[in-house]
Design a protein around this motif. Structure first.
Motif, PDB file in Angstrom:
ATOM      1  N   ASP A 152       0.833  -1.204   0.000  1.00 57.31           N
ATOM      2  CA  ASP A 152       0.000   0.000   0.000  1.00 57.31           C
ATOM      3  C   ASP A 152       0.866   1.251   0.000  1.00 57.31           C
ATOM      4  O   ASP A 152       0.586   2.215  -0.729  1.00 57.31           O
ATOM      5  CB  ASP A 152      -0.919  -0.025   1.215  1.00 57.31           C
ATOM      6  N   VAL A 156       1.057   4.220  -2.980  1.00 57.36           N
ATOM      7  CA  VAL A 156       0.887   5.646  -2.699  1.00 57.36           C
ATOM      8  C   VAL A 156       2.117   6.432  -3.143  1.00 57.36           C
ATOM      9  O   VAL A 156       2.004   7.520  -3.720  1.00 57.36           O
ATOM     10  CB  VAL A 156       0.617   5.870  -1.196  1.00 57.36           C
ATOM     11  N   GLU A 160       2.026   9.413  -5.876  1.00 57.35           N
ATOM     12  CA  GLU A 160       2.518  10.745  -5.539  1.00 57.35           C
ATOM     13  C   GLU A 160       3.588  11.203  -6.529  1.00 57.35           C
ATOM     14  O   GLU A 160       3.663  12.384  -6.871  1.00 57.35           O
ATOM     15  CB  GLU A 160       3.062  10.767  -4.111  1.00 57.35           C
ATOM     16  N   VAL A 169      -4.779  12.527 -10.169  1.00 59.51           N
ATOM     17  CA  VAL A 169      -4.952  11.300  -9.387  1.00 59.51           C
ATOM     18  C   VAL A 169      -6.331  10.726  -9.696  1.00 59.51           C
ATOM     19  O   VAL A 169      -7.350  11.377  -9.467  1.00 59.51           O
ATOM     20  CB  VAL A 169      -4.817  11.587  -7.883  1.00 59.51           C
ATOM     21  N   TYR A 174      -4.281   4.590  -9.665  1.00 61.09           N
ATOM     22  CA  TYR A 174      -3.981   3.721  -8.526  1.00 61.09           C
ATOM     23  C   TYR A 174      -3.874   2.261  -8.973  1.00 61.09           C
ATOM     24  O   TYR A 174      -2.991   1.523  -8.521  1.00 61.09           O
ATOM     25  CB  TYR A 174      -5.051   3.864  -7.439  1.00 61.09           C
ATOM     26  N   THR A 217     -11.224   2.323   1.061  1.00 62.37           N
ATOM     27  CA  THR A 217     -11.188   3.411   0.091  1.00 62.37           C
ATOM     28  C   THR A 217     -12.285   3.163  -0.933  1.00 62.37           C
ATOM     29  O   THR A 217     -13.122   2.279  -0.772  1.00 62.37           O
ATOM     30  CB  THR A 217      -9.807   3.515  -0.587  1.00 62.37           C
ATOM     31  N   GLN A 289       2.463   4.467   4.323  1.00 59.45           N
ATOM     32  CA  GLN A 289       1.577   5.600   4.045  1.00 59.45           C
ATOM     33  C   GLN A 289       0.643   5.812   5.228  1.00 59.45           C
ATOM     34  O   GLN A 289       0.286   4.871   5.934  1.00 59.45           O
ATOM     35  CB  GLN A 289       0.775   5.373   2.768  1.00 59.45           C
ATOM     36  N   GLY A 292      -3.202   8.137   3.030  1.00 60.14           N
ATOM     37  CA  GLY A 292      -2.945   8.365   1.623  1.00 60.14           C
ATOM     38  C   GLY A 292      -1.756   9.241   1.331  1.00 60.14           C
ATOM     39  O   GLY A 292      -1.552   9.641   0.173  1.00 60.14           O
ATOM     40  N   GLU A 293      -0.933   9.546   2.340  1.00 61.31           N
ATOM     41  CA  GLU A 293       0.287  10.315   2.133  1.00 61.31           C
ATOM     42  C   GLU A 293       1.489   9.424   2.412  1.00 61.31           C
ATOM     43  O   GLU A 293       1.575   8.789   3.468  1.00 61.31           O
ATOM     44  CB  GLU A 293       0.327  11.543   3.050  1.00 61.31           C
ATOM     45  N   TYR A 294       2.420   9.380   1.474  1.00 64.15           N
ATOM     46  CA  TYR A 294       3.626   8.583   1.644  1.00 64.15           C
ATOM     47  C   TYR A 294       4.532   9.259   2.669  1.00 64.15           C
ATOM     48  O   TYR A 294       4.868  10.440   2.537  1.00 64.15           O
ATOM     49  CB  TYR A 294       4.343   8.454   0.303  1.00 64.15           C
TER      50      TYR A 294
END
Length: 325
Positions: A152, A156, A160, A169, A174, A217, A289, A292-294
């Protein structure tokens, strides 16, 4: 009631006309200030200033990344001194997935969500009663929705990187990132060890998803399920596998996309209402992540469920069974 509307003008589905309509509608009900984010992390700074100014309500108009920034700005780093004043949080979706808004029962349509929000703010009596939700303490920051270590995190990171190139995006992007990441994982030995609460550690794990709500999600309008019974009002959901063989993994993915997910598999570790999870990646740090942010490569992470952590403007909680209908 004093409120700040934080707008991410670069969010996927926000438009100038929609932002103007939202601000106009809210100004008729609130003492409202409107601030646009100009750079990454700006939502954190705006929220910190709102808390210091004892604002009653912070409204996020953007995607889940904007919500993540708002909540972390209001609460500060986990383990630090609690804020003296904590505003309530509301959201009008404007991103690509909008998991937080939709999981709270807000419409994915910004106009409909605006009308919902106004009705909820009006409430009954002199002051509305906000709904209380739990969050996940990830050590370095708060998670509103979910976190992932392994495939996962790699997905991400790949998305990014495409965003930095100016690519939009989308759900398809994805999927394009997920396919090679999953295939690469099948060729690697599992390195993670999980410890759920006081249970015995489980070694030989390929990846782990940690969730604060359900679904995990959305792929456009389709729900992606990992822990269907996990809610904002309970502990964390944990979803992990000890095998990445192709056919069993494909069957599991099909269950995750089902309208009535059973999520049964020999290789699957899945528990709901978990209070604490410790993850050890051994000598090889693994992609991670949060919301949803690495956040980079991590060797160890500890996740803790923190109940009743935040007030939100949202409809009353539904049962997990209602969410799957």
């Amino acid at each position: 009631m004093r409120a700040v509307l934080i707008v991410n003008p670069n969010a996927t589905s926000t438009t100038p006309a929609g932002r103007d309509l939202l601000a106009h509608a809210l100004k008729s009900r609130l003492d409202l200030s409107v601030v646009h984010t100009d750079y990454r992390g700006h939502a954190v700074e705006i929220s910190q200033a709102a808390a210091a100014d004892r604002i009653d309500l912070v409204i996020a108009h953007g995607g889940d990344g904007t919500v993540h920034g708002v909540v972390n700005g209001l609460l500060g780093t986990p383990g630090s001194a609690p804020p003296k004043h904590l505003p309530a949080v509301a959201v009008v979706p404007g991103g690509s997935a909008n998991v937080f808004a939709r999981s709270l029962g807000m419409s994915a349509d910004p106009t409909v969500a605006t009308n919902q929000l106004i009705e909820l703010i009006n409430g009954r009596g002199r002051r509305p009663r906000w709904r209380r939700i739990g969050l996940i303490d990830c050590g370095e920051r708060w998670s509103v929705l979910n976190a992932g270590m392994g495939v996962d995190g790699e997905v991400v990171a790949a998305v990014e990187a495409e965003r930095e190139k100016g690519h939009a995006v989308t759900a398809l992007r994805y999927v394009r990132a997920a396919v090679p990441a999953v295939l690469a994982t099948t060729r690697r030995a599992p390195t993670l060890t999980l410890q759920l609460g006081e249970e015995e550690p489980v070694a030989g794990v390929h990846f782990v998803f940690i969730s604060n709500c359900s679904p995990w999600t959305y792929a456009d309008e389709r729900c992606v399920w990992t822990n269907p019974d996990t809610t904002f009002e309970a502990g964390m959901g944990v979803f992990a596998t000890t095998s990445m063989k192709v056919l069993p993994t494909l069957r599991l993915v099909r269950q995750m996309l089902s309208k009535r997910p059973k999520l049964n598999a020999k290789q699957l570790i899945r528990e709901d209402d978990v209070s604490t999870l410790h993850v050890d990646a051994g000598d090889t740090p693994i992609a991670t992540q949060i919301d949803g942010e690495y956040v980079g490569l991590r060797s160890t992470m500890t996740f803790r469920a923190v109940p009743d952590a935040l007030s939100v403007v949202a409809p009353p909680a539904k049962s997990p069974a209602d969410l799957r209908r």
